[in-house]
Design a protein around this motif. Sequence first.
Motif, short mmCIF file in Angstrom:
data_model
loop_
_atom_site.label_atom_id
_atom_site.label_comp_id
_atom_site.label_asym_id
_atom_site.label_seq_id
_atom_site.Cartn_x
_atom_site.Cartn_y
_atom_site.Cartn_z
N ALA A 1 3.42 -2.70 -6.28
CA ALA A 1 4.35 -2.99 -7.38
C ALA A 1 4.26 -4.45 -7.79
CB ALA A 1 5.77 -2.63 -6.97
N ALA A 2 4.18 -5.36 -6.81
CA ALA A 2 4.11 -6.78 -7.12
C ALA A 2 2.85 -7.12 -7.92
CB ALA A 2 4.14 -7.59 -5.83
N TYR A 3 1.72 -6.55 -7.51
CA TYR A 3 0.47 -6.81 -8.22
C TYR A 3 0.52 -6.24 -9.64
CZ TYR A 3 -2.08 -8.67 -4.24
OH TYR A 3 -2.51 -9.46 -3.22
N MET B 1 8.14 11.70 -2.11
CA MET B 1 7.41 10.75 -1.26
C MET B 1 6.73 9.73 -2.18
SD MET B 1 5.72 13.54 1.36
CE MET B 1 5.00 12.32 2.41
N PHE B 2 6.99 8.46 -1.95
CA PHE B 2 6.45 7.42 -2.83
C PHE B 2 4.93 7.49 -2.85
CE2 PHE B 2 4.76 3.17 -3.59
CZ PHE B 2 5.38 2.85 -4.79
N HIS B 3 4.37 7.63 -4.05
CA HIS B 3 2.93 7.66 -4.23
C HIS B 3 2.55 6.46 -5.09
CE1 HIS B 3 -1.08 8.85 -5.39
NE2 HIS B 3 -1.02 9.93 -4.64
N PRO B 4 1.78 5.51 -4.56
CA PRO B 4 1.54 4.25 -5.28
C PRO B 4 0.88 4.45 -6.65
CG PRO B 4 0.07 4.47 -3.39
CD PRO B 4 1.10 5.54 -3.25
N ILE B 5 -0.14 5.32 -6.72
CA ILE B 5 -0.82 5.52 -8.01
C ILE B 5 0.10 6.26 -8.97
CG2 ILE B 5 -2.84 6.49 -9.15
CD1 ILE B 5 -4.37 6.20 -6.58
N GLY B 6 0.83 7.27 -8.46
CA GLY B 6 1.78 7.98 -9.32
C GLY B 6 2.82 7.04 -9.89
N PHE B 7 3.29 6.11 -9.05
CA PHE B 7 4.28 5.13 -9.51
C PHE B 7 3.73 4.27 -10.64
CE2 PHE B 7 5.54 0.65 -9.14
CZ PHE B 7 6.88 0.74 -9.49
N THR B 8 2.49 3.82 -10.51
CA THR B 8 1.92 2.97 -11.55
C THR B 8 1.71 3.73 -12.85
OG1 THR B 8 -0.31 3.43 -10.73
CG2 THR B 8 0.77 1.46 -9.90
N LEU B 9 1.35 5.01 -12.77
CA LEU B 9 1.22 5.82 -13.98
C LEU B 9 2.57 5.94 -14.70
CD1 LEU B 9 -1.10 8.76 -12.84
CD2 LEU B 9 -1.71 6.77 -14.19
N VAL B 10 3.62 6.16 -13.93
CA VAL B 10 4.96 6.28 -14.52
C VAL B 10 5.37 4.96 -15.17
CG1 VAL B 10 7.40 6.61 -14.00
CG2 VAL B 10 5.70 8.12 -12.97
N LEU B 11 5.15 3.85 -14.47
CA LEU B 11 5.56 2.55 -15.00
C LEU B 11 4.77 2.19 -16.26
CD1 LEU B 11 7.38 0.14 -14.59
CD2 LEU B 11 5.67 -0.85 -13.06
N ALA B 12 3.46 2.41 -16.23
CA ALA B 12 2.63 2.11 -17.41
C ALA B 12 3.06 2.96 -18.59
CB ALA B 12 1.16 2.36 -17.09
N LEU C 1 4.89 14.19 -10.87
CA LEU C 1 4.55 15.32 -10.01
C LEU C 1 3.84 14.86 -8.74
CD1 LEU C 1 3.32 17.83 -12.74
CD2 LEU C 1 5.46 17.94 -11.45
N ALA C 2 3.09 13.77 -8.83
CA ALA C 2 2.35 13.28 -7.66
C ALA C 2 3.28 12.81 -6.55
CB ALA C 2 1.42 12.14 -8.07
N MET C 3 4.53 12.52 -6.88
CA MET C 3 5.45 12.01 -5.87
C MET C 3 6.31 13.09 -5.24
SD MET C 3 6.49 8.22 -7.28
CE MET C 3 6.71 8.54 -9.02
#
Length: 410
Positions: free
Chosen positions: A252-254, A352-363, A397-399
């Motif tokens: 998230a920081a990056y 379950m926190f999924h890092p790539i899924g999170f970045t897709l949602v944020l973008a 869905l990835a999370m």
Amino acid sequence: MWQTSLIHYLVGFVYLVLFSRWLWVSAVGDYFGLSRQAVLTIFLFKVFWCFVFVYIHLQWSGGGDTLDFFQSGDQVYRSLFRDPADYLKLVFLPNHYYVTDSLYHYNQAINRYGDESTFFIIRLLAIFRLFSFGSYSAQAIMYSLLTLPGILFIYAFCMRQLGLHIRTIHTVLLIIPATSFWIHGLHKEALLLSACGMVLYPLTASDIKRSHLIWLIIGLVVLTLVRSHYLLLVAPLIALLYIHKNRPQQIAAYYLATLASIFLVILLYFYLNDTSIRNYVFQQRDAYAQLSGLQADDLPLWQRFLCAVPVVLCSPFSSGAWPTDVSDWLMYAFTCSAFVYLMIQIRARYFMFHPIGFTLVLASLIEFGIIGCVVIQHGGIARYRAPFLCLFVLGILAMFKDKKSKIFPY
């Protein structure tokens, strides 16, 4: 001229059979980790939505951009018989609004010749026209095949890096009407999602091949040419996925640091050009308001966001109001069915926190916010957001995973 004769349909059918046969007997599926049945199904769905796309445009929009693209591609093709050098210039050289005298008459005949982003589609259709005999059906099928590799990369990315089932991906990319209509029709959005696939999968694949790097370069070039702001929005995700391989705990920081750096560059651009961001945004809003026959100042920001929800999720041309005809009801029914199916898929699972899924949602949320501030055109809201809406839903869905399932970081 728009051709709908039997011979043009026959040419399209021949291309459909030839391309389907090639996909069935080739090793395309093996390259993407998909069965040949899955590859053929995705291709046929894309072709189906291409024809739904043009049918709706012809029935309710007098042809819309689809007809303009087709006719403009034909105009470029006709230049081949006047002067082959003109055809090569129009197809392969950069253009701008103030064209040279030798190409001035094409500027008058070709819709949006000065718009490099839109003209990219016309370039493709002018090339397809060499082999299509003037058949829209054939050109739509060629376009579906052209955008297929990037969509297959999206499938491979979702299965391997997000851990999603292929039926879930089918639902998001092929069944939800408003997104399927735009990302598979003969429009820029099909190229955009395809280019995103060419970028996302090579960056996250564990077995990087030389061909993956070639696809990555193609994806970046297409994003730059078709909608450059997509490249800016995807850039933090690209940088993040690359860094995350070595430091996965600080994703998230990056992401936010990379995003902040891009916004600083944008602010510097406006500052050096002595342009007010606020004035620029409102100029764009006024332009879109004229296209929609609306008054930009009469639509509060919250109202545009609220109306955008049913427009984006349910119907390509809905104004956000309660459905009033059969076509709108069908769109809403398909959409509700798709989302009910997706809810059933995650009903018995755990977040379950999924890092790539999170970045897709944020973008995606950032994309929604930027487009929502500018675009007030009802159809435009759905069109511009469709690729990122798909990534948003896939990221959510990835999370949701079974406790026993493995998170697929890379």
